[in-house]
Write a protein that holds these residues in place. Structure first.
Motif, PDB file in Angstrom:
ATOM      1  N   GLN A  62       0.872  -1.296   0.078  1.00 21.25           N
ATOM      2  CA  GLN A  62       0.011  -0.002  -0.071  1.00 21.25           C
ATOM      3  C   GLN A  62       0.840   1.281   0.143  1.00 21.25           C
ATOM      4  O   GLN A  62       0.598   2.229  -0.772  1.00 21.25           O
ATOM      5  CB  GLN A  62      -1.012   0.039   1.386  1.00 21.25           C
ATOM      6  N   ARG A  63       1.916   1.347   0.654  1.00 19.88           N
ATOM      7  CA  ARG A  63       2.967   2.441   0.816  1.00 19.88           C
ATOM      8  C   ARG A  63       3.477   2.359  -0.680  1.00 19.88           C
ATOM      9  O   ARG A  63       3.656   3.621  -1.231  1.00 19.88           O
ATOM     10  CB  ARG A  63       3.968   2.117   1.771  1.00 19.88           C
ATOM     11  N   GLY A  64       3.770   1.536  -1.528  1.00 17.99           N
ATOM     12  CA  GLY A  64       4.434   1.667  -2.614  1.00 17.99           C
ATOM     13  C   GLY A  64       3.484   2.119  -3.539  1.00 17.99           C
ATOM     14  O   GLY A  64       3.972   2.994  -4.353  1.00 17.99           O
ATOM     15  N   SER A  65       2.123   1.449  -3.346  1.00 17.07           N
ATOM     16  CA  SER A  65       1.134   2.230  -4.511  1.00 17.07           C
ATOM     17  C   SER A  65       0.895   3.770  -4.345  1.00 17.07           C
ATOM     18  O   SER A  65       0.766   4.505  -5.446  1.00 17.07           O
ATOM     19  CB  SER A  65      -0.200   1.493  -4.137  1.00 17.07           C
TER      20      SER A  65
ATOM     21  N   GLU B 231       4.968   9.916  -7.080  1.00 17.74           N
ATOM     22  CA  GLU B 231       6.072  10.214  -7.824  1.00 17.74           C
ATOM     23  C   GLU B 231       5.518  10.545  -9.354  1.00 17.74           C
ATOM     24  O   GLU B 231       6.128  11.173 -10.047  1.00 17.74           O
ATOM     25  CB  GLU B 231       7.144   8.731  -7.966  1.00 17.74           C
ATOM     26  N   LYS B 232       4.798   9.503  -9.877  1.00 21.42           N
ATOM     27  CA  LYS B 232       4.334   9.736 -11.192  1.00 21.42           C
ATOM     28  C   LYS B 232       3.737  11.092 -11.463  1.00 21.42           C
ATOM     29  O   LYS B 232       3.980  11.803 -12.582  1.00 21.42           O
ATOM     30  CB  LYS B 232       3.263   8.726 -11.713  1.00 21.42           C
ATOM     31  N   ASN B 233       2.850  11.784 -10.279  1.00 25.97           N
ATOM     32  CA  ASN B 233       2.247  12.816 -10.581  1.00 25.97           C
ATOM     33  C   ASN B 233       3.157  14.036 -10.495  1.00 25.97           C
ATOM     34  O   ASN B 233       3.238  14.805 -11.453  1.00 25.97           O
ATOM     35  CB  ASN B 233       1.312  13.035  -9.593  1.00 25.97           C
ATOM     36  N   LEU B 234       4.013  13.892  -9.493  1.00 18.49           N
ATOM     37  CA  LEU B 234       4.955  15.129  -9.390  1.00 18.49           C
ATOM     38  C   LEU B 234       6.085  15.213 -10.723  1.00 18.49           C
ATOM     39  O   LEU B 234       6.363  16.188 -10.985  1.00 18.49           O
ATOM     40  CB  LEU B 234       5.735  14.873  -8.001  1.00 18.49           C
ATOM     41  N   ASP B 235       6.531  13.899 -11.073  1.00 22.85           N
ATOM     42  CA  ASP B 235       7.428  13.781 -12.176  1.00 22.85           C
ATOM     43  C   ASP B 235       6.716  14.348 -13.537  1.00 22.85           C
ATOM     44  O   ASP B 235       7.637  15.220 -13.995  1.00 22.85           O
ATOM     45  CB  ASP B 235       7.970  12.300 -12.624  1.00 22.85           C
ATOM     46  N   ALA B 236       5.462  14.132 -13.480  1.00 20.39           N
ATOM     47  CA  ALA B 236       4.787  14.802 -14.608  1.00 20.39           C
ATOM     48  C   ALA B 236       4.541  16.261 -14.583  1.00 20.39           C
ATOM     49  O   ALA B 236       4.516  17.077 -15.658  1.00 20.39           O
ATOM     50  CB  ALA B 236       3.076  14.117 -14.951  1.00 20.39           C
TER      51      ALA B 236
ATOM     52  N   THR C 100       4.750  13.460   2.551  1.00 22.03           N
ATOM     53  CA  THR C 100       4.084  12.271   3.141  1.00 22.03           C
ATOM     54  C   THR C 100       2.663  12.071   2.905  1.00 22.03           C
ATOM     55  O   THR C 100       1.893  13.027   2.365  1.00 22.03           O
ATOM     56  CB  THR C 100       4.162  12.906   4.922  1.00 22.03           C
ATOM     57  N   TYR C 101       2.265  11.198   3.652  1.00 21.47           N
ATOM     58  CA  TYR C 101       0.815  10.702   3.296  1.00 21.47           C
ATOM     59  C   TYR C 101       0.080   9.998   4.476  1.00 21.47           C
ATOM     60  O   TYR C 101       1.206   9.197   5.446  1.00 21.47           O
ATOM     61  CB  TYR C 101       0.724   9.877   1.908  1.00 21.47           C
ATOM     62  N   HIS C 102      -1.112   9.776   4.698  1.00 23.62           N
ATOM     63  CA  HIS C 102      -1.768   9.231   5.513  1.00 23.62           C
ATOM     64  C   HIS C 102      -3.086   8.754   5.302  1.00 23.62           C
ATOM     65  O   HIS C 102      -3.691   9.515   4.711  1.00 23.62           O
ATOM     66  CB  HIS C 102      -1.622  10.052   6.857  1.00 23.62           C
ATOM     67  N   LEU C 103      -3.455   7.361   5.564  1.00 21.85           N
ATOM     68  CA  LEU C 103      -4.574   6.673   5.212  1.00 21.85           C
ATOM     69  C   LEU C 103      -5.582   6.989   6.634  1.00 21.85           C
ATOM     70  O   LEU C 103      -5.126   6.372   7.583  1.00 21.85           O
ATOM     71  CB  LEU C 103      -4.596   5.510   4.714  1.00 21.85           C
ATOM     72  N   VAL C 104      -6.531   7.725   6.389  1.00 21.95           N
ATOM     73  CA  VAL C 104      -7.486   7.964   7.789  1.00 21.95           C
ATOM     74  C   VAL C 104      -8.236   6.650   8.079  1.00 21.95           C
ATOM     75  O   VAL C 104      -9.224   5.974   7.249  1.00 21.95           O
ATOM     76  CB  VAL C 104      -8.190   9.191   7.753  1.00 21.95           C
ATOM     77  N   LYS C 105      -8.003   6.161   9.204  1.00 21.06           N
ATOM     78  CA  LYS C 105      -8.800   4.622   9.623  1.00 21.06           C
ATOM     79  C   LYS C 105      -9.431   5.306  10.692  1.00 21.06           C
ATOM     80  O   LYS C 105      -9.728   6.392  10.988  1.00 21.06           O
ATOM     81  CB  LYS C 105      -7.619   3.693   9.780  1.00 21.06           C
TER      82      LYS C 105
ATOM     83  N   ASN D 184      -9.988  -5.506  -6.359  1.00 23.27           N
ATOM     84  CA  ASN D 184      -8.406  -6.058  -6.389  1.00 23.27           C
ATOM     85  C   ASN D 184      -7.492  -5.028  -6.642  1.00 23.27           C
ATOM     86  O   ASN D 184      -7.898  -3.781  -6.327  1.00 23.27           O
ATOM     87  CB  ASN D 184      -8.693  -6.783  -7.781  1.00 23.27           C
ATOM     88  N   SER D 185      -6.259  -5.517  -6.818  1.00 19.41           N
ATOM     89  CA  SER D 185      -5.092  -4.588  -6.534  1.00 19.41           C
ATOM     90  C   SER D 185      -5.277  -3.411  -7.673  1.00 19.41           C
ATOM     91  O   SER D 185      -4.868  -2.419  -7.462  1.00 19.41           O
ATOM     92  CB  SER D 185      -3.955  -5.319  -6.401  1.00 19.41           C
ATOM     93  N   GLN D 186      -5.576  -3.840  -8.845  1.00 18.09           N
ATOM     94  CA  GLN D 186      -5.569  -3.014 -10.032  1.00 18.09           C
ATOM     95  C   GLN D 186      -6.666  -1.838  -9.548  1.00 18.09           C
ATOM     96  O   GLN D 186      -6.303  -0.671  -9.862  1.00 18.09           O
ATOM     97  CB  GLN D 186      -5.718  -3.694 -11.195  1.00 18.09           C
ATOM     98  N   GLU D 187      -7.714  -2.130  -8.866  1.00 15.83           N
ATOM     99  CA  GLU D 187      -8.678  -1.090  -8.903  1.00 15.83           C
ATOM    100  C   GLU D 187      -8.349  -0.309  -7.815  1.00 15.83           C
ATOM    101  O   GLU D 187      -8.563   0.937  -7.656  1.00 15.83           O
ATOM    102  CB  GLU D 187      -9.919  -1.836  -8.369  1.00 15.83           C
ATOM    103  N   LEU D 188      -7.726  -0.849  -6.748  1.00 16.87           N
ATOM    104  CA  LEU D 188      -7.026  -0.149  -5.680  1.00 16.87           C
ATOM    105  C   LEU D 188      -6.138   0.788  -5.901  1.00 16.87           C
ATOM    106  O   LEU D 188      -6.146   2.201  -5.743  1.00 16.87           O
ATOM    107  CB  LEU D 188      -6.503  -1.047  -4.565  1.00 16.87           C
TER     108      LEU D 188
END
Length: 182
Positions: A59-62, A68-73, A89-94, A160-164
């Motif tokens: 999940q961190r990698g995703s 990275e893709k967005n900032l590089d673009a 940084t990022y945080h997933l609110v649980k 699935n992982s692709q949708e996530l």
């Protein structure tokens, strides 16, 4: 009432009221010179940020790949942590408010500071809600968040992982398109 109980109650109220609509999911520090930012980095594992939330490495990698893709673009360049103009940084609110509080502490984000003169004020609807992905841009000199955005991921059990990954990419793109270009 203890401060922790008060914070928990506030987070609960914000969580319940926060899912209504998404207008401008961004708040930022007006006195930071965003136009000078050319490079970015992420905190390494073992840092206070990294340890502020238990997320699987996939999940961190995703999330990091989407950022990275967005900032590089946008023509930003990845850099070593010690020489980066901004730290992402990022945080997933649980459900656990303690995770969110620990994250805020790690990036020195102070909600009452939003009322200060130096924070962008045209977004009074900004709030935290469960299932939201938060991205912070941290000033490496002050080690403090200078820009924050939130967007709902709307993960479903059957995804699935692709949708996530698509949902993470869409959220990241939506948030980072609001980067202030002064």
């Amino acid at each position: 009432m203890s401060p922790i109980k008060l914070i928990f109650i506030c987070l609960l109220v914000v969580s319940v009221s926060g899912c209504s609509s998404i207008k401008n999911p961004v708040i930022y520090y007006n006195n930071f010179d965003f136009s000078q930012v050319k490079t970015y980095s992420f905190y390494r594992s073992g840092s206070a940020f990294f340890d502020s939330q238990n997320l699987p490495h996939a999940q961190r990698g995703s999330i990091e790949l989407a950022i990275e893709k967005n900032l590089d673009a946008q023509d930003f360049h990845y850099s070593d942590l010690d020489s980066a103009d901004i730290i992402v940084t990022y945080h997933l609110v649980k459900k656990q408010p303690k995770d969110y509080l620990n994250y805020n502490k790690a990036v020195l984000f102070c909600a009452p500071c939003l009322r200060a003169n130096a924070w962008q004020k045209n977004n009074i609807d900004w709030h935290v809600y469960q299932g939201g992905l938060i991205i912070d841009l941290v000033d490496p000199k002050r080690k403090r968040s200078v820009w924050r955005s939130i967007y709902p991921l709307k993960f479903k059990v059957k995804d699935n992982s692709q949708e996530l990954n698509k949902k993470v990419m869409a959220a990241v793109n939506n948030m980072l398109m609001h980067y202030p270009r002064k």
